[in-house]
Design an enzyme around this catalytic site. Structure first.
Site, PDB file in Angstrom:
ATOM      1  N   SER A  84      19.036   5.610   9.706  1.00 51.48           N
ATOM      2  CA  SER A  84      18.761   4.686   8.593  1.00 51.48           C
ATOM      3  C   SER A  84      17.510   5.141   7.865  1.00 51.48           C
ATOM      4  O   SER A  84      16.617   5.749   8.477  1.00 51.48           O
ATOM      5  CB  SER A  84      18.531   3.269   9.126  1.00 51.48           C
ATOM      6  OG  SER A  84      18.139   2.400   8.073  1.00 51.48           O
ATOM      7  N   TYR A 104      13.891  -2.964  15.227  1.00 57.22           N
ATOM      8  CA  TYR A 104      15.036  -2.233  14.655  1.00 57.22           C
ATOM      9  C   TYR A 104      14.569  -0.963  13.951  1.00 57.22           C
ATOM     10  O   TYR A 104      15.118   0.120  14.181  1.00 57.22           O
ATOM     11  CB  TYR A 104      15.800  -3.125  13.665  1.00 57.22           C
ATOM     12  CG  TYR A 104      16.863  -2.363  12.917  1.00 57.22           C
ATOM     13  CD1 TYR A 104      18.056  -2.012  13.546  1.00 57.22           C
ATOM     14  CD2 TYR A 104      16.673  -1.950  11.589  1.00 57.22           C
ATOM     15  CE1 TYR A 104      19.033  -1.277  12.877  1.00 57.22           C
ATOM     16  CE2 TYR A 104      17.630  -1.219  10.919  1.00 57.22           C
ATOM     17  CZ  TYR A 104      18.812  -0.889  11.564  1.00 57.22           C
ATOM     18  OH  TYR A 104      19.769  -0.155  10.901  1.00 57.22           O
TER      19      TYR A 104
END
Ligand SMILES: NC(=O)c1ccc[n+]([C@@H]2O[C@H](COP(=O)([O-])OP(=O)(O)OC[C@H]3O[C@@H](n4cnc5c(N)ncnc54)[C@H](OP(=O)(O)O)[C@@H]3O)[C@@H](O)[C@H]2O)c1
Length: 270
Positions: free
Chosen positions: A144, A157
């Protein structure tokens, strides 16, 4: 015998994790469209619906319902492959977790780490060792752009994705000259179940659907990068610019920007 052309998946096997929805389901569709047979996995029964959708492309599809945060769940998926050579591994399963770190439940924190990191690297090691022995294979991680950003109100995260982005680049280097390629898909905010699952629907980033990427576009970019053996792909100009800016800005400024996007209640405030 399976063709050597990576564009031609007929007679080949792809394993896609997190294929019940979002980016993973779209990645699995990309594989099926090219003729790859599939072993797909997710934690909930929806993976069986995905199996039906993907079988309509005329390929063999086997679904496995297993918690990939758990090493036993990963073993279950590996056992389901039954020793067949895996041509492509798309390690995509993952999830987020919103709110301030001290307000999060530690079991939830641990599940994010165990899914995004521990289960992912365990699966990649098992299947990747087989690929190295067979002298070929393609591995695609779903990392990501969050991996570049200190993620206030998604701190754990973003940390897991920093791990994945870095790990993928290192593994790619270790495997050069082995016939096994490693690529990393780095999406920005994408319109999937991700923000609902992370309890982030009241945040700026989790509510601005116009600013989100389409999961089908994201998956296509990742799939093509994997077939070409490219190192990584960041999808979309806005996301590329955010990453470029994060590399020159001080961390506390990036974290402050992330607060504006991810703080609970930030929706419609900016
Ligand atoms: N959407 C975004 O903005 C965005 C941006 C950058 C990167 N990503 C990454 O993209 C990947 C896919 O997410 P998505 O956006 O497509 O969200 P999604 O629609 O929620 O899909 C997540 C998939 O991962 C599976 N999964 C999650 N935890 C699992 C576990 N412990 N065991 C087995 N399967 C598990 C889910 O299955 P179950 O529902 O059965 O658990 C689902 O199939 C993730 O790695 C995410 O971090 C997403």
């Amino acid at each position: 015998m399976a063709s050597q052309d990576p564009q031609d998946g007929r007679g080949k096997l792809a394993v896609v994790t997190g294929a019940s929805s979002g980016i993973g389901l779209e990645l699995a569709k990309c594989c099926a469209q090219r003729g790859y047979d599939l072993v797909i996995a997710a934690d909930e029964a929806e993976i069986e619906e995905a199996e039906q959708v993907l079988a309509s492309y005329g390929v063999q599809v086997q679904s496995v319902e297993a918690d990939l945060a758990d090493l036993d769940g990963v073993d279950e998926l590996y056992d389901a492959i039954g020793g067949r050579p895996v041509d492509a591994l798309l390690a995509n399963a993952g999830h987020g977790l919103g709110h301030a770190f001290f307000d999060q439940d530690f079991d939830d924190v641990r599940h994010v780490i165990d899914t995004n990191i521990t289960g992912t690297v365990y699966l990649v090691q098992k299947i990747g060792q087989d690929m190295r022995a067979q002298g070929n294979g393609r591995i695609l991680f779903t990392g990501s752009i969050a991996g570049f950003l200190p993620g206030s109100f998604q701190a754990v995260y973003n940390g897991t994705k920093a791990f994945v982005d870095s790990f993928a680049a290192a593994l790619r280097n270790e495997l050069k000259d082995t016939g096994v390629t490693v690529s990393c898909l780095m999406p920005g905010a994408t319109d999937t179940n991700f923000f609902a699952r992370a309890d982030m629907l009241d945040t700026d980033v989790g509510s601005d659907h116009d600013a989100m990427s389409d999961p089908a576009d994201v998956a296509k970019a990742g799939f093509e990068a994997m077939l070409k053996g490219e190192d990584h792909v960041i999808v979309g100009m806005k996301n590329k610019m955010q990453v470029a800016a994060s590399r020159v800005m001080p961390d506390d400024m990036v974290a402050e920007q992330h607060r504006k996007m991810a703080e609970p209640g930030s929706a419609n405030k900016h």
